[in-house]
Design a protein around this motif. Structure first.
Motif, PDB file in Angstrom:
ATOM      1  N   THR A 182      38.543 145.340 151.564  1.00  0.00           N
ATOM      2  CA  THR A 182      39.594 144.483 152.131  1.00  0.00           C
ATOM      3  C   THR A 182      39.080 143.717 153.339  1.00  0.00           C
ATOM      4  OG1 THR A 182      40.387 146.410 153.344  1.00  0.00           O
ATOM      5  CG2 THR A 182      41.567 145.837 151.326  1.00  0.00           C
ATOM      6  N   GLN A 183      38.124 144.305 154.074  1.00  0.00           N
ATOM      7  CA  GLN A 183      37.534 143.584 155.199  1.00  0.00           C
ATOM      8  C   GLN A 183      36.862 142.307 154.723  1.00  0.00           C
ATOM      9  OE1 GLN A 183      37.646 144.137 158.668  1.00  0.00           O
ATOM     10  NE2 GLN A 183      39.322 145.333 157.783  1.00  0.00           N
ATOM     11  N   VAL A 184      36.226 142.422 153.550  1.00  0.00           N
ATOM     12  CA  VAL A 184      35.493 141.269 153.021  1.00  0.00           C
ATOM     13  C   VAL A 184      36.436 140.254 152.382  1.00  0.00           C
ATOM     14  CG1 VAL A 184      33.719 140.536 151.369  1.00  0.00           C
ATOM     15  CG2 VAL A 184      33.419 142.654 152.674  1.00  0.00           C
ATOM     16  N   PHE A 185      37.436 140.771 151.619  1.00  0.00           N
ATOM     17  CA  PHE A 185      38.235 139.857 150.791  1.00  0.00           C
ATOM     18  C   PHE A 185      39.649 139.601 151.313  1.00  0.00           C
ATOM     19  CE2 PHE A 185      34.977 141.160 147.806  1.00  0.00           C
ATOM     20  CZ  PHE A 185      34.671 139.959 147.204  1.00  0.00           C
ATOM     21  N   ASN A 186      40.040 140.314 152.355  1.00  0.00           N
ATOM     22  CA  ASN A 186      41.418 140.237 152.814  1.00  0.00           C
ATOM     23  C   ASN A 186      41.853 138.801 153.078  1.00  0.00           C
ATOM     24  OD1 ASN A 186      43.916 141.136 153.540  1.00  0.00           O
ATOM     25  ND2 ASN A 186      43.338 141.582 155.642  1.00  0.00           N
ATOM     26  N   ILE A 210      56.673 147.100 141.623  1.00  0.00           N
ATOM     27  CA  ILE A 210      57.912 146.503 141.112  1.00  0.00           C
ATOM     28  C   ILE A 210      58.587 145.685 142.216  1.00  0.00           C
ATOM     29  CG2 ILE A 210      60.230 147.030 140.237  1.00  0.00           C
ATOM     30  CD1 ILE A 210      58.851 149.473 138.795  1.00  0.00           C
ATOM     31  N   VAL A 211      58.604 146.256 143.427  1.00  0.00           N
ATOM     32  CA  VAL A 211      59.176 145.528 144.564  1.00  0.00           C
ATOM     33  C   VAL A 211      58.415 144.221 144.781  1.00  0.00           C
ATOM     34  CG1 VAL A 211      59.535 145.584 147.072  1.00  0.00           C
ATOM     35  CG2 VAL A 211      60.006 147.633 145.697  1.00  0.00           C
ATOM     36  N   PHE A 212      57.086 144.323 144.681  1.00  0.00           N
ATOM     37  CA  PHE A 212      56.247 143.126 144.860  1.00  0.00           C
ATOM     38  C   PHE A 212      56.601 142.055 143.819  1.00  0.00           C
ATOM     39  CE2 PHE A 212      52.398 141.033 143.154  1.00  0.00           C
ATOM     40  CZ  PHE A 212      52.081 140.211 144.241  1.00  0.00           C
ATOM     41  N   LEU A 233      42.656 140.695 139.106  1.00  0.00           N
ATOM     42  CA  LEU A 233      41.204 140.842 139.154  1.00  0.00           C
ATOM     43  C   LEU A 233      40.747 141.689 140.344  1.00  0.00           C
ATOM     44  CD1 LEU A 233      38.920 139.901 137.376  1.00  0.00           C
ATOM     45  CD2 LEU A 233      38.517 138.020 138.970  1.00  0.00           C
ATOM     46  N   LEU A 234      41.382 141.417 141.511  1.00  0.00           N
ATOM     47  CA  LEU A 234      40.991 142.173 142.692  1.00  0.00           C
ATOM     48  C   LEU A 234      41.296 143.660 142.518  1.00  0.00           C
ATOM     49  CD1 LEU A 234      41.960 140.008 145.781  1.00  0.00           C
ATOM     50  CD2 LEU A 234      39.698 140.641 144.960  1.00  0.00           C
ATOM     51  N   PHE A 235      42.437 143.931 141.857  1.00  0.00           N
ATOM     52  CA  PHE A 235      42.788 145.334 141.620  1.00  0.00           C
ATOM     53  C   PHE A 235      41.807 145.981 140.651  1.00  0.00           C
ATOM     54  CE2 PHE A 235      47.009 147.127 143.051  1.00  0.00           C
ATOM     55  CZ  PHE A 235      47.023 146.372 144.214  1.00  0.00           C
ATOM     56  N   LEU A 236      41.372 145.212 139.661  1.00  0.00           N
ATOM     57  CA  LEU A 236      40.399 145.750 138.716  1.00  0.00           C
ATOM     58  C   LEU A 236      39.082 146.058 139.420  1.00  0.00           C
ATOM     59  CD1 LEU A 236      40.872 143.769 135.381  1.00  0.00           C
ATOM     60  CD2 LEU A 236      41.931 145.883 136.174  1.00  0.00           C
ATOM     61  N   VAL A 237      38.674 145.152 140.283  1.00  0.00           N
ATOM     62  CA  VAL A 237      37.432 145.383 141.033  1.00  0.00           C
ATOM     63  C   VAL A 237      37.575 146.633 141.897  1.00  0.00           C
ATOM     64  CG1 VAL A 237      35.906 144.483 142.815  1.00  0.00           C
ATOM     65  CG2 VAL A 237      36.748 142.961 141.034  1.00  0.00           C
ATOM     66  N   ILE A 243      52.508 144.367 150.763  1.00  0.00           N
ATOM     67  CA  ILE A 243      52.805 145.393 149.758  1.00  0.00           C
ATOM     68  C   ILE A 243      51.557 145.708 148.937  1.00  0.00           C
ATOM     69  CG2 ILE A 243      54.184 145.955 147.713  1.00  0.00           C
ATOM     70  CD1 ILE A 243      56.440 144.322 148.857  1.00  0.00           C
ATOM     71  N   LEU A 244      50.863 144.649 148.511  1.00  0.00           N
ATOM     72  CA  LEU A 244      49.642 144.868 147.731  1.00  0.00           C
ATOM     73  C   LEU A 244      48.608 145.636 148.529  1.00  0.00           C
ATOM     74  CD1 LEU A 244      48.982 141.588 145.701  1.00  0.00           C
ATOM     75  CD2 LEU A 244      50.042 143.733 144.975  1.00  0.00           C
ATOM     76  N   LEU A 245      48.535 145.330 149.801  1.00  0.00           N
ATOM     77  CA  LEU A 245      47.579 146.001 150.672  1.00  0.00           C
ATOM     78  C   LEU A 245      47.907 147.504 150.762  1.00  0.00           C
ATOM     79  CD1 LEU A 245      45.244 144.560 151.988  1.00  0.00           C
ATOM     80  CD2 LEU A 245      46.490 144.620 154.157  1.00  0.00           C
ATOM     81  N   ILE A 246      49.209 147.803 150.899  1.00  0.00           N
ATOM     82  CA  ILE A 246      49.624 149.207 150.969  1.00  0.00           C
ATOM     83  C   ILE A 246      49.284 149.925 149.664  1.00  0.00           C
ATOM     84  CG2 ILE A 246      51.619 150.766 151.125  1.00  0.00           C
ATOM     85  CD1 ILE A 246      52.922 148.662 152.985  1.00  0.00           C
ATOM     86  N   VAL A 247      49.582 149.253 148.547  1.00  0.00           N
ATOM     87  CA  VAL A 247      49.282 149.859 147.239  1.00  0.00           C
ATOM     88  C   VAL A 247      47.784 150.139 147.128  1.00  0.00           C
ATOM     89  CG1 VAL A 247      49.241 149.476 144.745  1.00  0.00           C
ATOM     90  CG2 VAL A 247      51.266 148.861 146.064  1.00  0.00           C
ATOM     91  N   ALA A 248      46.969 149.160 147.554  1.00  0.00           N
ATOM     92  CA  ALA A 248      45.522 149.328 147.459  1.00  0.00           C
ATOM     93  C   ALA A 248      45.059 150.545 148.245  1.00  0.00           C
ATOM     94  CB  ALA A 248      44.814 148.071 147.951  1.00  0.00           C
ATOM     95  N   PHE A 249      45.615 150.689 149.465  1.00  0.00           N
ATOM     96  CA  PHE A 249      45.188 151.806 150.310  1.00  0.00           C
ATOM     97  C   PHE A 249      45.755 153.150 149.852  1.00  0.00           C
ATOM     98  CE2 PHE A 249      43.680 148.619 153.323  1.00  0.00           C
ATOM     99  CZ  PHE A 249      42.505 149.231 153.751  1.00  0.00           C
ATOM    100  N   LEU A 250      46.854 153.104 149.093  1.00  0.00           N
ATOM    101  CA  LEU A 250      47.413 154.347 148.550  1.00  0.00           C
ATOM    102  C   LEU A 250      46.665 154.778 147.293  1.00  0.00           C
ATOM    103  CD1 LEU A 250      51.323 154.100 148.635  1.00  0.00           C
ATOM    104  CD2 LEU A 250      49.905 155.868 149.665  1.00  0.00           C
ATOM    105  N   LEU A 251      46.583 153.808 146.368  1.00  0.00           N
ATOM    106  CA  LEU A 251      46.179 154.130 145.007  1.00  0.00           C
ATOM    107  C   LEU A 251      44.685 154.416 144.868  1.00  0.00           C
ATOM    108  CD1 LEU A 251      47.445 154.336 142.185  1.00  0.00           C
ATOM    109  CD2 LEU A 251      46.818 151.951 141.813  1.00  0.00           C
TER     110      LEU A 251
END
Lengths: 98, 361
Positions: B284-288, B351-353, B239-243, B296-304
């Motif tokens: 991420t400041q709000v929901f972290n 995949i690693v995650f 859900l967070l990724f969708l948002v 890993i998810l955080l890195i993906v979020a900041f990359l993607l």
């Protein structure tokens, strides 16, 4: 607003200019002005390569590679190897054309 | 015979016409300079991208007011919004309007494609026998039509001298009033915040059409478990990724176009990346603290997501009034490999995650 510097393909040979003023009339970015009865370029980086000037210069003083500046069209042309064409004729509707 | 033609015309008259004007070649429709509700509704729908193809006016000659043999001839496209924009600005004027068949595409785009072009103009001048309707030999084209119309060929073939008028229809009365002289302001194309906002639905719509694919991949990845796909898991992280995906669309297809001149750098890809980065950072400041605790998810979020925003912002070059093809090509040459690389790395990290989640690694 200006786009990337030093990328435009606009070429202008002032020796062929007869001073008719068509380029000044058609350029939507104010790239051309009349100076001493001849056209002169103000700032090349303003050029959006629409091609109106080259199309209407009777004396062949101006050339520019014009085309659809739409990312989707260019990606498609990169993939198919063809010329970029605007998708605004498609039923899906493309953002190229408004 | 004349009466019969008139009767026929009256019966099928378009809603925006208010009578007919006679010409040596028979009557032509008189065009109202006022908009009615269907015109406004049509504008809203076409701006939203609801119908791009069939919002058209029959090509040919029309009259505004009570034009004579000496009246100006204004040329436009048969996209109804172009036609409506023109007629609305002609209040109090007597003029002829020559509508070219541009396949219901606006002047600028049609000129780029060549349908608002030299051949079509020559054909339409001869089909409507314009030389018998007016005694002068001047026609006024919208300035942006110059991309597709070679004025000297038109003059050689038809005798009509083309004047490229203002960029915007609203400047036509001033242009005619100034004896067909253009001030620099009239010749320059603008790109105000309103112009940009009007274009954003056509950026958001195509992006949202692809969004279900993105959502499917995200939910699949998050839901995938050794025992199958679990919906509870899919929603938990997905859900967070969708948002954030929606935020990336918002950043790239709305915020970047709207705030264009205020975002640093000339490259649209960089502008979009900056706005996307800002959105992800704020999010991420709000929901972290709540959910995005995994590095890993955080890195993906900041990359993607900044990359997604960047890609969408780059699409807007097609709608602007100041970007050229050479610049867009340059941006894509550098940008595309980065986008593809970013997407690939993100997938590998996901995949690693998953492997970590399953306790494999």
């Amino acid at each position: 607003m200006k786009y990337l510097a030093n990328v435009t393909t606009l070429q202008y040979a002032s020796d062929k200019c007869t001073g008719c003023g068509r380029c000044v009339e058609v350029c939507p970015q104010g790239v051309f002005v009349m100076r001493d009865k001849r056209a002169a370029i103000t700032d090349r980086d303003l050029c959006m390569e629409c091609g109106a000037c080259a199309m209407n210069c009777e004396f062949g003083a101006i050339s520019v590679n014009s085309g659809v500046g739409c990312a989707t069209a260019i990606i498609n042309s990169m993939l198919t190897g063809g010329e970029p064409t605007c998708g605004c004729g498609d039923a899906g509707g493309s953002s190229c054309c408004s | 015979m004349q009466m019969q033609t008139l009767k026929f015309i009256k019966k099928t008259a378009p809603p925006w016409s208010n009578g007919t004007v006679s010409t040596p070649n028979g009557p032509v429709y008189k065009v109202s300079t006022d908009w009615t509700r269907p015109d406004y509704w049509g504008m809203i729908k076409s701006r939203a991208g609801a119908f791009r193809m069939n919002y058209a006016v029959e090509p040919g000659l029309y009259a505004v007011g009570e034009p004579t043999k000496d009246s100006d001839v204004l040329v436009t496209a048969n996209y109804k919004l172009s036609f409506d924009t023109l007629r609305r600005e002609l209040k109090g004027l007597n003029a002829w309007v020559l509508v070219l068949d541009t396949k219901s595409i606006n002047v600028w785009c049609a000129a780029g494609k060549g349908t608002f072009g030299t051949d079509e103009l020559i054909k339409r001048i001869s089909d409507t026998r314009l030389d018998t309707v007016v005694s002068h030999r001047r026609i006024i084209l919208p300035q942006l039509g110059a991309i597709g119309v070679n004025a000297s060929i038109v003059q050689k073939q038809t005798g009509f001298r083309v004047s490229f008028g203002p960029v915007r229809a609203q400047d036509i009365p001033a242009y005619i009033g100034a004896k067909y002289k253009k001030t620099p302001g009239i010749s320059r194309i603008r790109f105000t915040i309103l112009d940009r906002l009007v274009l954003t639905p056509l950026e958001i719509n195509p992006a949202m059409k692809k969004f279900p694919w993105f959502a499917a991949v995200v939910l699949f990845l998050f839901g995938l478990q050794p025992s199958g796909i679990l919906f509870a898991h899919a929603w938990h992280g997905g859900l967070l990724f969708l948002v954030m995906g929606l935020l990336a669309v918002f950043a790239g297809a709305f915020l970047t176009p709207a705030l264009l001149p205020f975002i640093p750098f000339r490259s649209f890809a960089i502008k979009g990346w900056i706005v996307g980065m800002l959105m992800v950072f704020l999010f991420t400041q709000v929901f972290n603290a709540i959910v995005l605790h995994d590095t890993i998810l955080l890195i993906v979020a900041f990359l993607l997501f900044p990359a997604m925003s960047s890609y969408l912002a780059l699409q807007f070059t097609g709608a602007t009034t100041f970007t050229g093809i050479s610049g867009v090509k340059k941006e894509l040459k550098i940008g595309l490999p980065i986008y593809i690389g970013t997407a690939s790395i993100s997938l590998v990290l996901m995949i690693v995650f998953k492997l970590k989640e399953w306790g494999v690694v």
